[in-house]
Enzyme design. Sequence first.
Site, PDB file in Angstrom:
ATOM      1  N   SER A 130       2.063  -9.040   2.943  1.00 17.20           N
ATOM      2  CA  SER A 130       0.658  -8.639   3.047  1.00 17.20           C
ATOM      3  C   SER A 130      -0.217  -9.883   2.940  1.00 17.20           C
ATOM      4  O   SER A 130       0.207 -10.910   2.373  1.00 17.20           O
ATOM      5  CB  SER A 130       0.333  -7.676   1.898  1.00 17.20           C
ATOM      6  OG  SER A 130      -1.057  -7.480   1.796  1.00 17.20           O
TER       7      SER A 130
ATOM      8  N   TYR B 191       0.315  -5.040  -6.738  1.00 14.53           N
ATOM      9  CA  TYR B 191       0.687  -5.055  -5.312  1.00 14.53           C
ATOM     10  C   TYR B 191       0.652  -6.495  -4.791  1.00 14.53           C
ATOM     11  O   TYR B 191       1.623  -6.955  -4.164  1.00 14.53           O
ATOM     12  CB  TYR B 191      -0.271  -4.163  -4.522  1.00 14.53           C
ATOM     13  CG  TYR B 191       0.006  -4.132  -3.031  1.00 14.53           C
ATOM     14  CD1 TYR B 191       0.997  -3.313  -2.501  1.00 14.53           C
ATOM     15  CD2 TYR B 191      -0.740  -4.918  -2.150  1.00 14.53           C
ATOM     16  CE1 TYR B 191       1.246  -3.275  -1.124  1.00 14.53           C
ATOM     17  CE2 TYR B 191      -0.502  -4.886  -0.782  1.00 14.53           C
ATOM     18  CZ  TYR B 191       0.486  -4.073  -0.273  1.00 14.53           C
ATOM     19  OH  TYR B 191       0.736  -4.047   1.085  1.00 14.53           O
TER      20      TYR B 191
HETATM   21  N1  LIG Z   1      -0.775  -0.663   6.737  1.00 13.96           N
HETATM   22  C1  LIG Z   1      -1.306  -1.838   6.445  1.00 13.96           C
HETATM   23  O1  LIG Z   1      -2.487  -2.092   6.722  1.00 13.96           O
HETATM   24  C2  LIG Z   1      -0.448  -2.889   5.783  1.00 13.96           C
HETATM   25  C3  LIG Z   1      -1.019  -4.156   5.602  1.00 13.96           C
HETATM   26  C4  LIG Z   1      -0.256  -5.150   5.004  1.00 13.96           C
HETATM   27  C5  LIG Z   1       1.040  -4.864   4.606  1.00 13.96           C
HETATM   28  N2  LIG Z   1       1.576  -3.617   4.795  1.00 13.96           N
HETATM   29  C6  LIG Z   1       2.948  -3.371   4.390  1.00 13.96           C
HETATM   30  O2  LIG Z   1       3.626  -2.676   5.411  1.00 13.96           O
HETATM   31  C7  LIG Z   1       4.727  -1.959   4.831  1.00 13.96           C
HETATM   32  C8  LIG Z   1       4.771  -0.543   5.364  1.00 13.96           C
HETATM   33  O3  LIG Z   1       3.651   0.151   4.867  1.00 13.96           O
HETATM   34  P1  LIG Z   1       2.824   1.198   5.760  1.00 13.96           P
HETATM   35  O4  LIG Z   1       1.486   0.640   5.958  1.00 13.96           O
HETATM   36  O5  LIG Z   1       3.633   1.595   6.915  1.00 13.96           O
HETATM   37  O6  LIG Z   1       2.650   2.389   4.713  1.00 13.96           O
HETATM   38  P2  LIG Z   1       3.199   3.878   4.677  1.00 13.96           P
HETATM   39  O7  LIG Z   1       3.031   4.546   5.998  1.00 13.96           O
HETATM   40  O8  LIG Z   1       2.543   4.490   3.500  1.00 13.96           O
HETATM   41  O9  LIG Z   1       4.751   3.676   4.437  1.00 13.96           O
HETATM   42  C9  LIG Z   1       5.263   3.242   3.214  1.00 13.96           C
HETATM   43  C10 LIG Z   1       6.664   3.753   3.112  1.00 13.96           C
HETATM   44  O10 LIG Z   1       7.242   3.300   1.874  1.00 13.96           O
HETATM   45  C11 LIG Z   1       7.958   4.400   1.337  1.00 13.96           C
HETATM   46  N3  LIG Z   1       8.102   4.296  -0.108  1.00 13.96           N
HETATM   47  C12 LIG Z   1       7.142   4.167  -1.037  1.00 13.96           C
HETATM   48  N4  LIG Z   1       7.666   4.174  -2.264  1.00 13.96           N
HETATM   49  C13 LIG Z   1       9.006   4.332  -2.106  1.00 13.96           C
HETATM   50  C14 LIG Z   1      10.097   4.447  -3.000  1.00 13.96           C
HETATM   51  N5  LIG Z   1       9.912   4.412  -4.318  1.00 13.96           N
HETATM   52  N6  LIG Z   1      11.334   4.596  -2.496  1.00 13.96           N
HETATM   53  C15 LIG Z   1      11.538   4.650  -1.173  1.00 13.96           C
HETATM   54  N7  LIG Z   1      10.543   4.551  -0.258  1.00 13.96           N
HETATM   55  C16 LIG Z   1       9.285   4.411  -0.738  1.00 13.96           C
HETATM   56  C17 LIG Z   1       7.111   5.603   1.700  1.00 13.96           C
HETATM   57  O11 LIG Z   1       7.878   6.777   1.562  1.00 13.96           O
HETATM   58  P3  LIG Z   1       7.165   8.221   1.532  1.00 13.96           P
HETATM   59  O12 LIG Z   1       6.652   8.453   2.899  1.00 13.96           O
HETATM   60  O13 LIG Z   1       8.272   9.125   1.154  1.00 13.96           O
HETATM   61  O14 LIG Z   1       6.074   8.133   0.537  1.00 13.96           O
HETATM   62  C18 LIG Z   1       6.717   5.271   3.134  1.00 13.96           C
HETATM   63  O15 LIG Z   1       7.712   5.687   4.042  1.00 13.96           O
HETATM   64  C19 LIG Z   1       4.556  -2.060   3.326  1.00 13.96           C
HETATM   65  O16 LIG Z   1       5.425  -3.036   2.820  1.00 13.96           O
HETATM   66  C20 LIG Z   1       3.108  -2.501   3.166  1.00 13.96           C
HETATM   67  O17 LIG Z   1       2.931  -3.205   1.969  1.00 13.96           O
HETATM   68  C21 LIG Z   1       0.837  -2.623   5.375  1.00 13.96           C
END
Ligand SMILES: NC(=O)c1ccc[n+]([C@@H]2O[C@H](COP(=O)([O-])OP(=O)(O)OC[C@H]3O[C@@H](n4cnc5c(N)ncnc54)[C@H](OP(=O)(O)O)[C@@H]3O)[C@@H](O)[C@H]2O)c1
Length: 281
Positions: free
Chosen positions: A173, A186
């Site tokens: 991130s 985070y």
């Molecule tokens: N979206 C952004 O703007 C952004 C920006 C910078 C970095 N990121 C990074 O991108 C990555 C993906 O995030 P996203 O944006 O796609 O968010 P997301 O759609 O909320 O996906 C996060 C995933 O992590 C899973 N997760 C959370 N806690 C968990 C646990 N204890 N055990 C197993 N799985 C778990 C969630 O499972 P559930 O669905 O079951 O809750 C979900 O599938 C993350 O590493 C995030 O930090 C995202």
Amino acid sequence: MSQSLVEHLSHYPELADHATQWRHPFAPDALAGKTILVTGAGDGLGAATAKTYACFGATIILLGRTRNKLEAVNDWITAHTQTQPVIVPCDLEKLDVATADNLANSIEETFGALDGLVHHASRLGPKGPIAHYPFDEWQRVMQTNVSAAFLLNHTLFDVLDASQRAGVIHTSSSVGRVGRAYWGAYAASKFALEGLSQVFADETEVAGRIKVFSVNPGGTRTAMRKEAYPLEDPTTLPNPEAHMELYLLLQHPIDQDGAATEFATGQQVDCRDWAGTLRTL
Ligand SMILES: NC(=O)c1ccc[n+]([C@@H]2O[C@H](COP(=O)([O-])OP(=O)(O)OC[C@H]3O[C@@H](n4cnc5c(N)ncnc54)[C@H](OP(=O)(O)O)[C@@H]3O)[C@@H](O)[C@H]2O)c1
């Protein structure tokens, strides 16, 4: 992009829309024969990565917390690709050595090797000042975002090392590269993930079989982004499929014309300006 690739992705219009702009047209079977584990595969970037890799022929191990989300991705992949995924429901907050060892043994017995590991699963935790940050939340975020990633890299090392080329991607991130007020555990966890990525890359560079990267996707239209910025208009953000050319390239640095575009292992890549960081061989 070639017409055949447009047709190949016709069942995945969100990806096909971006693929028309790709600079690296991948062969439709670019990832055939590879086994790739994706964490957080039920939603957001994880689901997009799993579906994209499956479209290019990889067998995906879908690891995530919520079974019905994994089943939906599994059903989509089974219906629209020639591959059959494996579901691993797993709460990474509770991941222990015995569970991780079982996973490694199953992968070894079933596939012999693991060709890719993508760490997407992440917990946002509360936003607020360090002075008021709850310690129990600190521990939950650190366990999910860092300790679980370490444990998977650690226990899956032998199956990764058994691959001719294994790509390990740590999704980071912006706040894991420059600290920002109120992002608490985070941000700290993403700094630690960057450290894990660099140490692992340095340890595996000489043998050369495992390539390790960290990727900052930047603001992307997902549930986590909505949780972090509830008042933001999501339509102003790219969808997860916007980043899939890069996630493909990190697993398969060769386009359909045979040209290689390899990133240096250990590299920190930013989705928004990755074109400027490419090293064309
Ligand atoms: N979206 C952004 O703007 C952004 C920006 C910078 C970095 N990121 C990074 O991108 C990555 C993906 O995030 P996203 O944006 O796609 O968010 P997301 O759609 O909320 O996906 C996060 C995933 O992590 C899973 N997760 C959370 N806690 C968990 C646990 N204890 N055990 C197993 N799985 C778990 C969630 O499972 P559930 O669905 O079951 O809750 C979900 O599938 C993350 O590493 C995030 O930090 C995202």
